[in-house]
Design a protein around this motif. Sequence first.
Motif, short mmCIF file in Angstrom:
data_model
loop_
_atom_site.label_atom_id
_atom_site.label_comp_id
_atom_site.label_asym_id
_atom_site.label_seq_id
_atom_site.Cartn_x
_atom_site.Cartn_y
_atom_site.Cartn_z
N LYS A 1 -2.10 -13.44 5.69
CA LYS A 1 -1.50 -12.09 6.16
C LYS A 1 -2.70 -11.29 6.57
O LYS A 1 -2.43 -10.28 7.31
CB LYS A 1 -0.77 -11.46 5.04
N LEU A 2 -4.11 -11.55 6.18
CA LEU A 2 -5.01 -10.72 6.48
C LEU A 2 -5.53 -10.94 8.19
O LEU A 2 -5.95 -10.13 8.80
CB LEU A 2 -6.30 -10.79 5.78
N GLU A 3 -4.84 -11.80 8.78
CA GLU A 3 -5.16 -12.38 10.22
C GLU A 3 -4.54 -11.23 11.04
O GLU A 3 -5.02 -11.15 12.13
CB GLU A 3 -4.50 -13.53 10.60
N ASN A 4 -3.64 -10.53 10.70
CA ASN A 4 -2.61 -9.57 11.46
C ASN A 4 -3.20 -8.15 11.03
O ASN A 4 -2.40 -7.15 11.06
CB ASN A 4 -1.27 -9.54 11.31
N ILE A 5 -4.39 -8.05 10.62
CA ILE A 5 -5.04 -6.57 10.18
C ILE A 5 -4.94 -5.56 11.27
O ILE A 5 -4.88 -4.22 10.94
CB ILE A 5 -6.32 -7.04 9.52
N LYS A 6 -5.06 -5.78 12.54
CA LYS A 6 -4.98 -4.64 13.49
C LYS A 6 -3.54 -4.14 13.57
O LYS A 6 -3.53 -3.02 14.01
CB LYS A 6 -4.94 -5.76 14.83
N ILE B 1 -12.35 -6.89 -2.14
CA ILE B 1 -13.12 -5.91 -1.62
C ILE B 1 -14.29 -6.68 -0.76
O ILE B 1 -14.37 -6.36 0.61
CB ILE B 1 -13.87 -5.02 -2.48
N SER B 2 -14.92 -7.60 -1.37
CA SER B 2 -15.76 -8.65 -0.77
C SER B 2 -15.15 -9.42 0.39
O SER B 2 -15.76 -9.63 1.49
CB SER B 2 -16.54 -9.56 -1.82
N LEU B 3 -14.14 -9.86 0.13
CA LEU B 3 -13.36 -10.62 0.91
C LEU B 3 -12.99 -9.92 2.27
O LEU B 3 -13.21 -10.52 3.44
CB LEU B 3 -11.85 -11.23 0.27
N LEU B 4 -12.55 -8.61 2.32
CA LEU B 4 -12.19 -7.89 3.31
C LEU B 4 -13.49 -7.64 4.28
O LEU B 4 -13.40 -7.71 5.36
CB LEU B 4 -11.90 -6.33 2.89
N GLU B 5 -14.63 -7.69 3.61
CA GLU B 5 -15.81 -7.50 4.66
C GLU B 5 -16.37 -8.91 5.09
O GLU B 5 -16.39 -9.09 6.38
CB GLU B 5 -16.99 -6.98 3.84
N GLN B 6 -16.02 -9.97 4.35
CA GLN B 6 -16.32 -11.40 4.93
C GLN B 6 -15.48 -11.47 6.01
O GLN B 6 -15.74 -12.45 6.85
CB GLN B 6 -15.92 -12.31 3.74
N ARG B 7 -14.08 -10.88 6.05
CA ARG B 7 -13.16 -11.09 7.12
C ARG B 7 -13.56 -10.11 8.29
O ARG B 7 -12.69 -10.14 9.31
CB ARG B 7 -11.86 -11.08 6.66
N GLY B 8 -14.50 -9.17 8.13
CA GLY B 8 -14.63 -8.28 9.21
C GLY B 8 -13.64 -7.19 9.26
O GLY B 8 -13.61 -6.52 10.24
N ILE B 9 -13.14 -6.96 8.03
CA ILE B 9 -12.25 -5.55 8.05
C ILE B 9 -12.76 -4.50 7.38
O ILE B 9 -13.38 -4.49 6.57
CB ILE B 9 -10.87 -6.23 7.12
N TYR B 10 -12.73 -3.52 8.05
CA TYR B 10 -13.59 -2.29 7.79
C TYR B 10 -12.54 -0.89 7.54
O TYR B 10 -13.00 0.19 7.90
CB TYR B 10 -14.81 -2.18 8.55
N LEU B 11 -11.43 -1.10 7.19
CA LEU B 11 -10.48 -0.09 7.13
C LEU B 11 -10.67 0.68 6.03
O LEU B 11 -11.26 0.18 5.01
CB LEU B 11 -8.91 -0.66 7.27
N PRO B 12 -10.10 1.86 6.02
CA PRO B 12 -10.30 2.77 4.57
C PRO B 12 -9.67 2.02 3.63
O PRO B 12 -8.63 1.35 3.91
CB PRO B 12 -9.58 3.90 5.12
N ILE B 13 -10.22 1.88 2.41
CA ILE B 13 -9.74 1.19 1.29
C ILE B 13 -9.48 2.34 0.13
O ILE B 13 -10.16 3.24 -0.25
CB ILE B 13 -10.51 0.46 0.66
N TYR B 14 -8.01 2.30 -0.18
CA TYR B 14 -7.71 3.13 -1.43
C TYR B 14 -7.36 2.39 -2.69
O TYR B 14 -6.95 1.12 -2.47
CB TYR B 14 -6.75 4.11 -1.11
N LEU B 15 -7.60 3.03 -3.98
CA LEU B 15 -7.37 2.23 -4.83
C LEU B 15 -6.31 2.94 -5.91
O LEU B 15 -6.33 4.31 -5.98
CB LEU B 15 -8.67 2.10 -5.79
N VAL B 16 -5.20 2.09 -6.28
CA VAL B 16 -4.38 2.45 -7.38
C VAL B 16 -4.65 1.96 -8.67
O VAL B 16 -4.38 0.64 -8.64
CB VAL B 16 -2.97 2.50 -6.95
N CYS B 17 -5.28 2.70 -9.71
CA CYS B 17 -5.56 2.07 -10.71
C CYS B 17 -4.69 2.49 -12.01
O CYS B 17 -5.03 3.68 -12.18
CB CYS B 17 -7.12 1.88 -11.10
N SER B 18 -4.48 1.90 -12.79
CA SER B 18 -3.68 2.35 -13.99
C SER B 18 -4.47 2.26 -15.38
O SER B 18 -5.73 1.59 -15.00
CB SER B 18 -2.46 1.50 -14.53
N GLY B 19 -4.26 2.87 -16.35
CA GLY B 19 -5.14 2.73 -17.54
C GLY B 19 -4.48 3.91 -18.54
O GLY B 19 -3.52 3.62 -18.89
N ARG B 20 -5.10 4.88 -18.85
CA ARG B 20 -4.82 5.96 -19.77
C ARG B 20 -3.89 6.81 -19.03
O ARG B 20 -4.22 7.07 -17.97
CB ARG B 20 -5.93 6.55 -20.35
#
Length: 315
Positions: free
Chosen positions: A77-82, A105-124
């Motif tokens: 699905k990362l092939e259609n990143i455009k 995150i490493s995979l995205l760079e390996q694929r040459g994907i440099y879009l803004p990245i946001y994180l949704v992380c749960s915890g407390r």
Amino acid sequence: MESKALHISNGTSLTNYLFKLGISNDSNTVTWQETLCVGPTVEHIASEAFIKTRKAFFKSFYDISLSRKEIMSELNKLENIKDYTEIILWFEYDLFCHINMVAVISLLEQRGIYLPIYLVCSGRVEGEKGLKALGELKPKQLEAHYKDKVKLTIDDIALAKRIWRIYCSKDHNLLMPLITRPSSFKYLSNCLKAHIKRFPDTRSGISTLEYNILKLVKENNITSRRHLVGYTLHYQGYYGYGDLQLERVIDLLSIFFTEEDNSLKLNRKGHLALEHQHNYQKEMNNTIHYGGVSCLDYKFDKQQNKLIKTAVHAN
């Protein structure tokens, strides 16, 4: 230009939850199914070496046969990143999720994907007891987490890539200085500490998680291994292991307890291990890999708070 997000979730359960809430759909969601916190890894994700390594691990460790098609189905699905303007990562507070997250995150760079990245992380969660997984949040809580998503900085992304590179290498002591590195990853420090303590303690030969499991046996009325898995799921702290991982850990610990009459009790070895009176590393023979190293390669020295190269593997 209207923003359009590609969502990368930490598993099928959360993906279905996001679909139900209308946050994402099948066409704009990648479901990350890996368990990279256990087993050998290769730095270049989705390479032939990576696929071969992970297929062999799943077959030998879980008796699960994976096909290349299964591994690549979501990644394609990362092939259609455009078509997208940003990427939303949905990962939780634990080690299980954090190793997967730095890999993604490493995979995205390996694929040459440099879009803004946001994180949704749960915890407390305010007003709630304990740490919460994303799937445990109520709809309004999950939507609030999404609204408050954190944009990763260049330094955050560089840190994630560095951690993945070290994790896939032979010297995990290089992770130690990163424990105190400031970042947008709120729970990263806890996860790195938990990882380092997965290696056998120099005194007993068991890890911190294994020690805590034996304490659960000692302090509770455990009726079976399955019962013990259930207990551990709720009291494992920052590891985030699932049933499959915990079952393997408990199998390794079977030398420390007896099972009879719907009762699971510590034996003499179990008590000696908890008291750090004997080292059982050789007897346990835990050969699990964590990324680029075998569990047998290092021991955790609590006094020095670092990993010590195991003598037999010193070269």
